[in-house]
Scaffold this motif. Sequence first.
Motif, PDB file in Angstrom:
ATOM      1  N   ASP A 235     -12.642  -2.365   7.815  1.00  0.00           N
ATOM      2  CA  ASP A 235     -12.656  -0.940   7.465  1.00  0.00           C
ATOM      3  C   ASP A 235     -12.924  -0.012   8.648  1.00  0.00           C
ATOM      4  OD1 ASP A 235     -12.048  -1.337   4.797  1.00  0.00           O
ATOM      5  OD2 ASP A 235     -14.141  -1.474   4.185  1.00  0.00           O
ATOM      6  N   THR A 250     -19.988   0.584   7.918  1.00  0.00           N
ATOM      7  CA  THR A 250     -18.934   1.161   8.746  1.00  0.00           C
ATOM      8  C   THR A 250     -19.401   2.488   9.335  1.00  0.00           C
ATOM      9  OG1 THR A 250     -17.254   0.167   7.329  1.00  0.00           O
ATOM     10  CG2 THR A 250     -16.538   1.922   8.791  1.00  0.00           C
ATOM     11  N   LYS A 288      -8.462   1.678  11.136  1.00  0.00           N
ATOM     12  CA  LYS A 288      -8.190   1.671   9.697  1.00  0.00           C
ATOM     13  C   LYS A 288      -7.898   0.250   9.217  1.00  0.00           C
ATOM     14  CE  LYS A 288      -6.992   4.861   7.442  1.00  0.00           C
ATOM     15  NZ  LYS A 288      -7.697   5.464   6.288  1.00  0.00           N
ATOM     16  N   ASN A 289      -8.094   0.034   7.911  1.00  0.00           N
ATOM     17  CA  ASN A 289      -7.877  -1.272   7.303  1.00  0.00           C
ATOM     18  C   ASN A 289      -6.541  -1.279   6.568  1.00  0.00           C
ATOM     19  OD1 ASN A 289      -7.974  -3.714   5.932  1.00  0.00           O
ATOM     20  ND2 ASN A 289     -10.104  -3.484   5.306  1.00  0.00           N
ATOM     21  N   ASN A 292      -7.009  -1.952   2.944  1.00  0.00           N
ATOM     22  CA  ASN A 292      -7.837  -0.991   2.217  1.00  0.00           C
ATOM     23  C   ASN A 292      -7.570   0.396   2.802  1.00  0.00           C
ATOM     24  OD1 ASN A 292      -9.786   0.161   0.554  1.00  0.00           O
ATOM     25  ND2 ASN A 292     -11.513  -0.437   1.853  1.00  0.00           N
ATOM     26  N   HIS A 295      -9.809   3.706   2.594  1.00  0.00           N
ATOM     27  CA  HIS A 295     -11.089   3.863   3.294  1.00  0.00           C
ATOM     28  C   HIS A 295     -10.893   4.763   4.509  1.00  0.00           C
ATOM     29  CE1 HIS A 295     -14.740   2.959   5.533  1.00  0.00           C
ATOM     30  NE2 HIS A 295     -15.234   2.410   4.437  1.00  0.00           N
TER      31      HIS A 295
END
Length: 491
Positions: A235, A250, A288-289, A292, A295
């Motif tokens: 994340d 995070t 960035k993920n 996901n 997020h």
Amino acid sequence: MLRVMKFGGTSVGSVDAVRQVTQILADAYRQGDRVAAVVSAMSGVTNQLLEAAAQAAAGNDQAHTQLRQALIERHRDTATALLTDSQRQHETIAHITALADRCSRLVESVHVLGHLSRRAEDWIASFGERMAAVLVAAALNQAGIPAEPVESDQIIVTDDQFGNASPLLDVTRERAHSILVPLLERGMLPVVTGYFGATLNGAVTTLGRGGSDYSAAILGYALDADEVWIWTDVDGVMTADPRLVPEARTLPAISYAEAAELAYFGAKVIHPRTMQPAASRGIPIWIKNTFNPDHPGTRIGPETVPNGSVVKAITAIPGISVITVEGSSFLSVADVTARVFEAVAKTGANVYMIFQASSQHSLGFAVRQHEAAMVHAALTREFELDLHKGLIARISEDSQLAIVAVVGAGMKGTPGVAGRVFNTLGQAGINIVAIAQGSSELNISFVIAEHEVARAVPAIHAAFGLASVPDSTHGTGITEPVTRSAVAPGN
């Protein structure tokens, strides 16, 4: 807005992952942004390429055919599952097969010569990215996004340090503007290969393992991008490795300098050199993920953002050895420090920490454990006569150690931080082998036994209350990036 979006090996490592990448890029494109993608090889492929090349050099006359088959099968199976249009599928598999054939011939030539040069190794290692770019571009075209694979040895120009090249940014900028800008102006989405470039003479070079992050920042610089997004499988930048500290959080934002320190001291979320090109133009980097995308991730920018603690994160590098050069007094040995590090530089080993006794009786430094024997031998040769005369008492190695780094811009000018770190370690009964603090005061680093890392990192994390660091950007003044959930369907 122009965004450079980089996707790592796990982000393109499977059919479902490539579909997710395609969706992310398509949404950004339909939002109206100009987008340039940078892709890594599918997870595991670079290791496969390097292993095959090494086997060929060692005498395996089947390494090239085995590699060719494995490359074609994996990428063909992915293309078959991704692409429904038979003509596009056929063209993509033909392109992949042609690349596998070229790579196979290179590996065969390594077997014939019985030698694997760094130059040949870089060329062979580049084929994973070349194939991944073909797959991603094909998937985008199927989704209705006009895309084109672009090989980065046509754009990123570097020096000739094979295996760890540095970009020639001015020439790269000229190439990017002549090749990529026209594509972007025609509404195309270029899918650029990460990890490698080429010398002015066209010899393929790589930017070091994990160098696709660096490629993205280089292209961001060259294209005057508004943002660089690094898409990975986490994340964002975390306060610690969650495998060591389950309650790690995070970080919403860190500075270029903090990110560079964390990357250098073991945080694998971003390549250590990524920050430099972006920082020189003030381009924000978002972590960035891929899996996901809603997020908010972590923003890396010019300034640090307070998070309620003087410390931002803790990271560690296992597998460290400390080399110590000892003598009755270095005053009697001419240029000892220069000689030590000239000898080390010739080995190509990376030095992570340096420490010297004020009495000048010893000089120590930390290197990777697998490089320690080579470094020790080089120093023994350099100081052979001084050892014989007794001017140097001994050159020793302590292994099975680790470096732990405590990082945060808030430490600068804040009294008591080092005291709290070392008091925490003392209470935990953890012995410190060596200590160093950078002149920037952004980090405090120390060497401990490798098996103590699992106790040291959680203890320091708890001592500075990092589990309570917010994991969103609310209240930080940071503008969140637009993610897939924020894009209206069909726009």
